[in-house]
Design a protein around this motif. Sequence first.
Motif, PDB file in Angstrom:
ATOM      1  N   ALA A 127      34.375  57.882  53.685  1.00  0.00           N
ATOM      2  CA  ALA A 127      33.039  57.662  53.739  1.00  0.00           C
ATOM      3  C   ALA A 127      32.241  58.533  52.685  1.00  0.00           C
ATOM      4  CB  ALA A 127      32.574  58.127  55.437  1.00  0.00           C
ATOM      5  N   ASP A 128      32.975  59.860  52.338  1.00  0.00           N
ATOM      6  CA  ASP A 128      32.024  60.770  51.419  1.00  0.00           C
ATOM      7  C   ASP A 128      32.199  59.876  50.064  1.00  0.00           C
ATOM      8  OD1 ASP A 128      31.843  62.099  53.287  1.00  0.00           O
ATOM      9  OD2 ASP A 128      33.685  63.479  53.213  1.00  0.00           O
ATOM     10  N   ARG A 129      32.997  58.728  49.840  1.00  0.00           N
ATOM     11  CA  ARG A 129      33.000  58.340  48.744  1.00  0.00           C
ATOM     12  C   ARG A 129      32.032  57.160  48.327  1.00  0.00           C
ATOM     13  NH1 ARG A 129      36.885  60.141  44.708  1.00  0.00           N
ATOM     14  NH2 ARG A 129      38.218  61.620  45.946  1.00  0.00           N
ATOM     15  N   LEU A 130      31.311  56.718  49.537  1.00  0.00           N
ATOM     16  CA  LEU A 130      30.624  55.624  49.553  1.00  0.00           C
ATOM     17  C   LEU A 130      29.110  55.926  49.110  1.00  0.00           C
ATOM     18  CD1 LEU A 130      31.839  53.553  52.636  1.00  0.00           C
ATOM     19  CD2 LEU A 130      32.415  53.107  50.049  1.00  0.00           C
ATOM     20  N   LYS A 131      28.518  55.136  48.413  1.00  0.00           N
ATOM     21  CA  LYS A 131      26.921  55.430  48.163  1.00  0.00           C
ATOM     22  C   LYS A 131      26.307  55.200  49.543  1.00  0.00           C
ATOM     23  CE  LYS A 131      27.391  53.904  43.348  1.00  0.00           C
ATOM     24  NZ  LYS A 131      26.875  52.963  42.371  1.00  0.00           N
ATOM     25  N   ASP A 132      24.974  55.752  49.524  1.00  0.00           N
ATOM     26  CA  ASP A 132      24.038  55.588  50.485  1.00  0.00           C
ATOM     27  C   ASP A 132      23.850  54.338  51.049  1.00  0.00           C
ATOM     28  OD1 ASP A 132      24.091  58.459  50.768  1.00  0.00           O
ATOM     29  OD2 ASP A 132      21.784  58.683  49.779  1.00  0.00           O
ATOM     30  N   GLY A 133      23.984  53.729  52.177  1.00  0.00           N
ATOM     31  CA  GLY A 133      23.775  52.736  52.893  1.00  0.00           C
ATOM     32  C   GLY A 133      25.066  51.684  52.683  1.00  0.00           C
ATOM     33  N   LYS A 134      25.943  52.086  51.907  1.00  0.00           N
ATOM     34  CA  LYS A 134      27.256  51.164  51.832  1.00  0.00           C
ATOM     35  C   LYS A 134      28.268  51.607  52.998  1.00  0.00           C
ATOM     36  CE  LYS A 134      26.289  49.288  47.814  1.00  0.00           C
ATOM     37  NZ  LYS A 134      26.342  47.812  47.564  1.00  0.00           N
ATOM     38  N   LYS A 135      28.947  50.489  53.320  1.00  0.00           N
ATOM     39  CA  LYS A 135      29.925  50.546  54.415  1.00  0.00           C
ATOM     40  C   LYS A 135      31.194  50.317  54.058  1.00  0.00           C
ATOM     41  CE  LYS A 135      26.834  49.264  58.433  1.00  0.00           C
ATOM     42  NZ  LYS A 135      26.541  48.315  59.348  1.00  0.00           N
ATOM     43  N   SER A 136      31.340  49.806  52.818  1.00  0.00           N
ATOM     44  CA  SER A 136      32.777  49.403  52.136  1.00  0.00           C
ATOM     45  C   SER A 136      32.664  49.512  50.861  1.00  0.00           C
ATOM     46  CB  SER A 136      33.294  48.405  52.903  1.00  0.00           C
ATOM     47  OG  SER A 136      32.579  47.229  52.432  1.00  0.00           O
ATOM     48  N   ARG A 137      33.865  49.504  50.147  1.00  0.00           N
ATOM     49  CA  ARG A 137      33.816  49.142  48.633  1.00  0.00           C
ATOM     50  C   ARG A 137      34.788  48.003  48.474  1.00  0.00           C
ATOM     51  NH1 ARG A 137      36.338  53.617  44.877  1.00  0.00           N
ATOM     52  NH2 ARG A 137      34.465  54.954  45.676  1.00  0.00           N
ATOM     53  N   SER A 138      34.275  47.074  47.715  1.00  0.00           N
ATOM     54  CA  SER A 138      35.162  45.765  47.533  1.00  0.00           C
ATOM     55  C   SER A 138      36.021  45.888  46.283  1.00  0.00           C
ATOM     56  CB  SER A 138      34.162  44.605  47.329  1.00  0.00           C
ATOM     57  OG  SER A 138      33.438  44.394  48.572  1.00  0.00           O
ATOM     58  N   LEU A 139      37.223  45.477  46.271  1.00  0.00           N
ATOM     59  CA  LEU A 139      38.115  45.502  45.259  1.00  0.00           C
ATOM     60  C   LEU A 139      38.333  44.017  44.657  1.00  0.00           C
ATOM     61  CD1 LEU A 139      40.815  47.563  46.739  1.00  0.00           C
ATOM     62  CD2 LEU A 139      38.845  48.304  45.079  1.00  0.00           C
ATOM     63  N   LYS A 140      38.648  43.958  43.407  1.00  0.00           N
ATOM     64  CA  LYS A 140      38.849  42.543  42.683  1.00  0.00           C
ATOM     65  C   LYS A 140      40.399  42.820  42.255  1.00  0.00           C
ATOM     66  CE  LYS A 140      34.195  42.003  41.157  1.00  0.00           C
ATOM     67  NZ  LYS A 140      33.237  41.978  39.679  1.00  0.00           N
ATOM     68  N   PRO A 141      41.177  42.300  43.214  1.00  0.00           N
ATOM     69  CA  PRO A 141      42.496  42.453  42.811  1.00  0.00           C
ATOM     70  C   PRO A 141      43.198  41.432  41.934  1.00  0.00           C
ATOM     71  CG  PRO A 141      42.423  41.637  45.029  1.00  0.00           C
ATOM     72  CD  PRO A 141      40.997  42.075  44.709  1.00  0.00           C
ATOM     73  N   VAL A 142      44.170  41.803  41.526  1.00  0.00           N
ATOM     74  CA  VAL A 142      44.960  40.671  40.631  1.00  0.00           C
ATOM     75  C   VAL A 142      46.245  40.636  41.319  1.00  0.00           C
ATOM     76  CG1 VAL A 142      43.474  41.114  38.665  1.00  0.00           C
ATOM     77  CG2 VAL A 142      45.744  42.332  39.050  1.00  0.00           C
ATOM     78  N   LYS A 143      46.807  41.559  42.094  1.00  0.00           N
ATOM     79  CA  LYS A 143      47.998  41.224  42.949  1.00  0.00           C
ATOM     80  C   LYS A 143      47.953  42.057  44.289  1.00  0.00           C
ATOM     81  CE  LYS A 143      51.862  43.186  41.289  1.00  0.00           C
ATOM     82  NZ  LYS A 143      52.964  43.553  40.506  1.00  0.00           N
ATOM     83  N   LEU A 144      48.538  41.427  45.198  1.00  0.00           N
ATOM     84  CA  LEU A 144      48.585  42.024  46.615  1.00  0.00           C
ATOM     85  C   LEU A 144      50.327  42.054  46.799  1.00  0.00           C
ATOM     86  CD1 LEU A 144      47.070  43.123  49.118  1.00  0.00           C
ATOM     87  CD2 LEU A 144      47.226  40.746  49.842  1.00  0.00           C
ATOM     88  N   ASP A 145      51.049  43.164  47.180  1.00  0.00           N
ATOM     89  CA  ASP A 145      52.250  43.395  47.468  1.00  0.00           C
ATOM     90  C   ASP A 145      52.531  44.154  48.522  1.00  0.00           C
ATOM     91  OD1 ASP A 145      54.784  43.451  47.262  1.00  0.00           O
ATOM     92  OD2 ASP A 145      55.159  44.278  45.139  1.00  0.00           O
ATOM     93  N   ASN A 146      53.243  43.491  49.396  1.00  0.00           N
ATOM     94  CA  ASN A 146      53.666  44.425  50.695  1.00  0.00           C
ATOM     95  C   ASN A 146      55.189  44.746  50.742  1.00  0.00           C
ATOM     96  OD1 ASN A 146      54.763  41.797  51.473  1.00  0.00           O
ATOM     97  ND2 ASN A 146      54.062  42.178  53.655  1.00  0.00           N
TER      98      ASN A 146
END
Length: 698
Positions: free
Chosen positions: A483-502
């Motif tokens: 939460a400390d990494r977010l700007k005021d009023g923001k609830k999340s940070r969106s990513l633009k992934p190119v790959k998702l691996d589990n």
Amino acid sequence: MALSNTAQNILQYESTIWSTADLLRGCGIKESEWPSYMMPFFALVMIESRLIRMFDDLKTELGEDTFNGIEPNDLIELIQDKGQGYNVYIFEKHQTLKDICQNDKSFDVDFDAYLKGYDGETKDLLGVDAFEGEKFLDIKGVIAKLKAKKVLFSYVTAWSSIDLKPFDNSAITTLEEHIKRRWADISAETAGEQYTPDDVIALIAEIIASKIEDSGRLLKIYDCTCGGGNLLFGVEDRIKEKVNRLTQTYGQDWNDALYALAKIEGRFRVDSKIEHGNTLTDDKFFADEFDVVVANPPYGVDWKGFQKDIQNDKTQRFQHLPAVSDGQLLFMQHLISKMNATGMGVVVHNGSTLFSGDAGSGESNIRKWMLDNDLVEAVIQLPTDEFFNTNIYTYLWVLNKQKPDERKDRVMLINASEKFKPLKKNKGSKRKEIDEANRLEIVDTLGKWADNDYARVFDKEFFYFNKQAIMLTNVDEQGRTFADRLKDGKKSRSLKPVKLDNGERTLTEFTILEPPENPPPDSTPLIKGGRGDLSEYFTDDIKPFVSSLDYKEQPLVVTTEKAQYSFDADQETLIKEVLGKREALGCGKIVVKSAFKKKTKTKPESIVITVELTPDYQKDYEIIPYHRDPDENRAAIEAFMAKYITKPFEYLENVVGVEINFNKVFYQPEQLRSVEEILDEISTLDKELRELEQSLSL
């Protein structure tokens, strides 16, 4: 209470009445069904004896010469004016049940004429002409079954030998209570469902009588689930023994047979009104209020069958609705609505009415409403094994709309669980009774209104509690949160992934426009080979895969053009890695979502997969003692949070609940033995063991 000589004499018929069941047993009728066969004939002999007694009293009142000169129609009219029913066959032919059983040849005709000789209301209650609908005691159905088994004549003859004419109404009521108790022993689903033991009735009556003064004013007593009337009439009789008051009884019940028994009994009382129907949906006394209310409503019975009627009720009886699985607190609210401005009551419930339901639930809100309005004077815990069909704890709620000043906004708890005498012989599940000495002690304790070793007086707020909801922000091992990494009023940070691996499967397409030519070997979509329906591919492959992702348990790695993101379970933190350099972002979540987008005018149908980083929020609540003053209450909540909550949090809704917990108040911890005592016992056992070994070696 001690029985009078008359009552003791009439109890000689208890075994005679019960012996009529020998015929039922002999022709294969189950014991649990006996009450349905015995009820109508017991009612028959009660009615006949009372009518003949009334007939004889009328003859004495008018004088034999005057009586003999009355025309038959005029005589019937005189009897009708009594409002207790009549039987033309008895009064005109001067024949009773016993008389018609003298001739087995004419029995069928005579018995039919005898039953049809009763007035319309009596025939309805007995079920003489019942075809469809309410059959009440259903004597017609019972007769048909007994005829089929070829025991009708013998069965009626057995009942005809029971002569209750020498006994007055009070004595017959005593016998009726004993017979109902025997039915209760064997049938929880019929007569015993609503049966209240004599000793509990006596305690209820003692409590009520202790609050009533002698006066000429009429005392109106009401039972909304009166069953066969034993609680209602038992309380009335005992109150009249203690207090010089005129009484009037009102009762209602939904059970056909029990209502009929109560109605028949009520007709032979000075002023009694018994009605049939569901009290909760069809209150027959909607315009009446009462001085005293009593009830032992059914425990744990759902009200789903008439849920809509209750929800749409316009009487304003029901301030809140309990869970549909148990309607006890509906009856409680109904009874309170029937109390007049100075009314009081005693209601029997099981423990669920004390503590079921969380803060904010219907049950808790009903309890809070009752205490907010200062309607509860005391709650008394009765012993276990007190009732015929259950061995659970039961409770008496003592209600009072006109509490003395020193009792206002206060409630007494009385733990009477040890105030009993064991029965010499069990009666079903009933193994204990609250004898007279213990009853008087309980009533005296309520009257003194002071703490003792089994009773405590509390301000009503003692039973209230705060359920304070909070939103916790979880932190990592170093106390950091995303939460400390977010700007005021923001609830999340969106990513633009190119790959998702589990670690098992990799996704590289984040806007999928069509199913793959060759599905991944580790997936099992319905579409195999070739192109197919995109929505099916989403439903059967993509959506289940995304839903199964667990960023904590799986080595889930999200790759963007500039970095890789993962979760370090050991440090409980999100990790950002750029060119091999790891940076802890604080405790948070990796949220992966998938959605199927329908075709529009400008865009084709597609599957869209998104990833975002969010703080790790957790909703929780704390139970905190309640204070009457709002400022003190808020200060207490804040002090509690400062002492016990170490993570960042935000206040959410605070709900005030009410619970009455006897275990919390009267808990007695087990006394632990001292170490010295235990060591002494070990030493003694050791010595005995050595002596035993020596004796065995000789």
